[in-house]
Design an enzyme around this catalytic site. Structure first.
Site, PDB file in Angstrom:
ATOM      1  N   THR B  72       0.834  -1.203   0.000  1.00 17.93           N
ATOM      2  CA  THR B  72       0.000   0.000   0.000  1.00 17.93           C
ATOM      3  C   THR B  72       0.869   1.253   0.000  1.00 17.93           C
ATOM      4  O   THR B  72       0.619   2.193  -0.756  1.00 17.93           O
ATOM      5  CB  THR B  72      -0.949  -0.008   1.219  1.00 17.93           C
ATOM      6  OG1 THR B  72      -1.917  -1.049   1.016  1.00 17.93           O
ATOM      7  CG2 THR B  72      -1.685   1.318   1.370  1.00 17.93           C
ATOM      8  N   GLN B 178       0.922  -9.200  -6.210  1.00 16.70           N
ATOM      9  CA  GLN B 178       0.515 -10.603  -6.339  1.00 16.70           C
ATOM     10  C   GLN B 178       1.367 -11.364  -7.350  1.00 16.70           C
ATOM     11  O   GLN B 178       1.357 -12.592  -7.367  1.00 16.70           O
ATOM     12  CB  GLN B 178      -0.963 -10.698  -6.768  1.00 16.70           C
ATOM     13  CG  GLN B 178      -1.943 -10.173  -5.741  1.00 16.70           C
ATOM     14  CD  GLN B 178      -2.028 -11.038  -4.482  1.00 16.70           C
ATOM     15  OE1 GLN B 178      -1.490 -12.143  -4.420  1.00 16.70           O
ATOM     16  NE2 GLN B 178      -2.705 -10.514  -3.460  1.00 16.70           N
ATOM     17  N   SER B 198       5.206  -6.477  -2.004  1.00 15.98           N
ATOM     18  CA  SER B 198       4.851  -6.659  -0.596  1.00 15.98           C
ATOM     19  C   SER B 198       5.497  -7.941  -0.104  1.00 15.98           C
ATOM     20  O   SER B 198       5.401  -8.985  -0.759  1.00 15.98           O
ATOM     21  CB  SER B 198       3.331  -6.753  -0.482  1.00 15.98           C
ATOM     22  OG  SER B 198       2.975  -7.341   0.746  1.00 15.98           O
ATOM     23  N   ALA B 199       6.143  -7.897   1.055  1.00 16.29           N
ATOM     24  CA  ALA B 199       6.848  -9.084   1.566  1.00 16.29           C
ATOM     25  C   ALA B 199       5.898 -10.193   1.987  1.00 16.29           C
ATOM     26  O   ALA B 199       6.140 -11.365   1.717  1.00 16.29           O
ATOM     27  CB  ALA B 199       7.731  -8.692   2.751  1.00 16.29           C
ATOM     28  N   HIS B 200       4.783  -9.827   2.633  1.00 22.63           N
ATOM     29  CA  HIS B 200       3.965 -10.874   3.257  1.00 22.63           C
ATOM     30  C   HIS B 200       3.135 -11.655   2.242  1.00 22.63           C
ATOM     31  O   HIS B 200       2.475 -12.622   2.604  1.00 22.63           O
ATOM     32  CB  HIS B 200       3.071 -10.295   4.366  1.00 22.63           C
ATOM     33  CG  HIS B 200       1.880  -9.536   3.888  1.00 22.63           C
ATOM     34  ND1 HIS B 200       0.621 -10.084   3.834  1.00 22.63           N
ATOM     35  CD2 HIS B 200       1.758  -8.291   3.428  1.00 22.63           C
ATOM     36  CE1 HIS B 200      -0.238  -9.182   3.376  1.00 22.63           C
ATOM     37  NE2 HIS B 200       0.434  -8.083   3.125  1.00 22.63           N
ATOM     38  N   CYS B 325      -8.712  -6.755   1.869  1.00 24.94           N
ATOM     39  CA  CYS B 325      -8.754  -5.308   2.089  1.00 24.94           C
ATOM     40  C   CYS B 325     -10.154  -4.751   1.895  1.00 24.94           C
ATOM     41  O   CYS B 325     -10.415  -3.587   2.166  1.00 24.94           O
ATOM     42  CB  CYS B 325      -7.777  -4.602   1.169  1.00 24.94           C
ATOM     43  SG  CYS B 325      -6.080  -4.980   1.613  1.00 24.94           S
TER      44      CYS B 325
END
Lengths: 384, 384
Positions: B72, B178, B198-200, B325
């Site tokens: 984000t 993604q 994004s890492a997670h 989200c």
């Protein structure tokens, strides 16, 4: 080699209890708290527990605590948000000694047309409250003045500043990143509207922080996206980080109640007396002012602080010349400059900051290693 | 009870190798990377290693990778930054099916006076490239179109979109949150200017992400403060998080080279065939379109997805109805709506997403549990 850490205002070690609490959320209970299923809801419960822990430390209600990625994001959200809530009231009052996260944000807003007033401090680091008082007017959206200075440890009179802001209908924000957990903060009693917290300054993990937003303030978000945190902060909640911040807040509250400030203050007094009695031509900044119990800045007249830090580092001692956020620049600290230090003084300042894990023995080691370093450098310095 | 996780597009479990790599930075090597001393420099080395690991995964140079708190923040930095670089070129072209982090940021910028064009998709989720092509003009600062959709898995033609943007002198950003680690991404070959990670989402920790910024682009920061990350991103670097992201990127690269996509695609085909053959009146969205190998969305005509998810959850299976989200809203997914699904269809969609840890046996369990649930709900549904 022995490693002794005297740079706790830059960052602190994660407490073992904090790490233990975080661990399950990395690889066992790893849901997205916004998800519908039980993996998600278990994480959301953990987040809400942490929200209460943080709220309890500062006297807030849990729904007034919003999680962020750290102090810088909290400060940016507070300043940019408050400055943009009402176009007819878009001014800011800050001090010249704020952390860069506040100061650079204020300068950015100034470049975008917001009037900004930078209040000064005296040679002891104390805020010129009268200056603040005359600067706040009907155009002031936000007064943002830190609770404790990261370099000198000097405390600002938060209660009085909140009153001044409110007297003119402005909001009061305080960057309490260095204060929370070290001195008592109560947003209700002190009538604070917005307050920034960073986890890694109080034995929580890096990458987590919080912004307290008093109920009823409709702050616009800094980041847009998902509806997390009631729309104030988009982005997947950092569950292990938040859980860690919560536990760190709980531990800090316990420590405070058990008198940690007194213990730290005693260590600080020992270090200050030790330095003054063994290193000639040295002074402690703001020594007459109310300060954080864990912070001191010593000025070793005529010696470059980088030289001292290098030799200390060779002895396994970590200290700093000011804010880690300013490292890499050769300018003297804006905090010391605002206190009227000249470049020579500014360039020979060492900050020594410590925490609950610092032992008497580590202080002994520092006081044993530092004087010969200072003496040696004085011998070779052309200014000494 | 057994726990089976089919919601990997919401978040993934941290890989054991990643967690192992992160651990020392919590309580042993806990310096601030911006600090002068060896505690700090050890952390900065770890950060630079991670920067190279992330760069290697996407074909970038390390100095083009900037660490953020997550996807984000990366998206917000890219869109708000690019839109404000040149007042005479302040328009955006995005798609109607972007993640909220892009879509809500675009809407915010639109409210602040930036022209925004929202390109549509067809019933298979494919982007209307011709629409993009005619929308991009001399006023377009940025074309931001995702690499892979988080709900349907549909891939967008990144190479072609970069060409269209560049043909008009606009920058091209892709939210690849993604896609990275699941399909091959090469910023150089694909001529991408800005890319969000994004890492997670790839077995790294929550609270860490990166923004690739092609060399030479002078993007203004979203957050102001310290001079970390060359001034693009203020705030203490989240060392354990960054180290985790780096290791996760390295592992994802290895997996890709070892053919992980093929294995995931086989699992997906098994799940899709299993669902279609056992659940009547069910369709797989975008099944004719090139998609991520780990994602499928099935529409179970006439049944509320919440009912399916609840019963699956009671069997220990975590799945989702779309983006985490967007959870908490009762509106049908904006992605499915853009694909022309009516509210009934949109409200009966289930996303099943998985990852390298998903086993054949877990797929068996899903295919065993799901059909009776669908059958049971069909029996009681007034719409069936």
């Amino acid at each position: 080699m022995r490693h002794v850490y005297f740079d706790s205002n830059a960052t602190t070690r994660v407490a073992p209890e904090v790490l233990e609490e975080m661990m399950p959320y990395f690889d066992r209970s790893y849901g997205n708290p916004s998800s519908f299923h039980s993996f998600g809801s278990a994480c959301m419960e953990a987040v809400e527990k942490a929200r209460k822990q943080v709220a309890d430390l500062i006297g807030a209600a849990p729904e007034e605590v919003f999680f962020t990625s750290g102090g810088t994001e909290s400060d940016n959200t507070a300043l940019k948000g408050a400055a943009r809530m009402d176009p007819s009231r878009n001014g800011l009052v800050v001090s010249a000694v704020e952390h860069p996260a506040v100061l650079e944000t204020a300068r950015y807003l100034e470049r975008r047309g917001h009037p900004v007033f930078y209040a000064g401090v005296d040679s002891e680091g104390s805020l010129n409250v009268r200056e603040v008082s005359s600067a706040v007017d009907e155009g002031t959206a936000l007064v943002s003045l830190m609770a404790a200075n990261n370099e000198t440890g000097v405390l600002f009179p938060v209660d009085e500043l909140a009153k001044i802001a409110h007297g003119m209908g402005a909001l009061y924000h305080t960057d309490a990143v260095q204060a929370v957990g070290k001195i008592e903060i109560d947003v209700r009693k002190q009538d604070i509207d917005l307050l920034s917290i960073s986890a890694h300054k109080l034995h929580g993990p890096m990458g987590a922080g919080a912004l307290f937003v008093r109920r009823g303030i409709d702050l616009p978000p800094l980041m847009h996206g998902g509806h997390q945190e009631e729309g104030l902060r988009a982005g997947t909640l950092n569950v292990p980080g938040i859980v860690g911040l919560g536990k760190a807040a709980e531990l800090a509250g316990e420590e405070l109640r058990e008198g940690s400030a007194e213990r730290l203050r005693n260590l600080r007094n020992r270090i200050e007396e030790g330095i003054i009695s063994t290193c000639p031509e040295t002074l402690i900044l703001a020594s007459e002012t109310e300060r954080l119990p864990n912070t001191l800045t010593a000025v070793f007249g005529g010696i470059e602080s980088e030289a001292i830090l290098t030799l200390l580092d060779m002895k396994g001692i970590s200290a700093s010349s000011g804010s880690a956020c300013s490292t890499g620049t050769t300018d003297p600290s804006h905090v010391l400059t605002a206190m009227g230090c000249d470049a020579n003084m500014g360039n020979s300042a060492i900050r020594i900051s410590f925490d609950r894990y610092t032992t008497e023995e580590e202080v002994d080691y520092l006081l044993e290693q530092l004087p010969p370093i200072v003496e040696k450098l004085r011998d070779v310095s052309p200014y000494a």
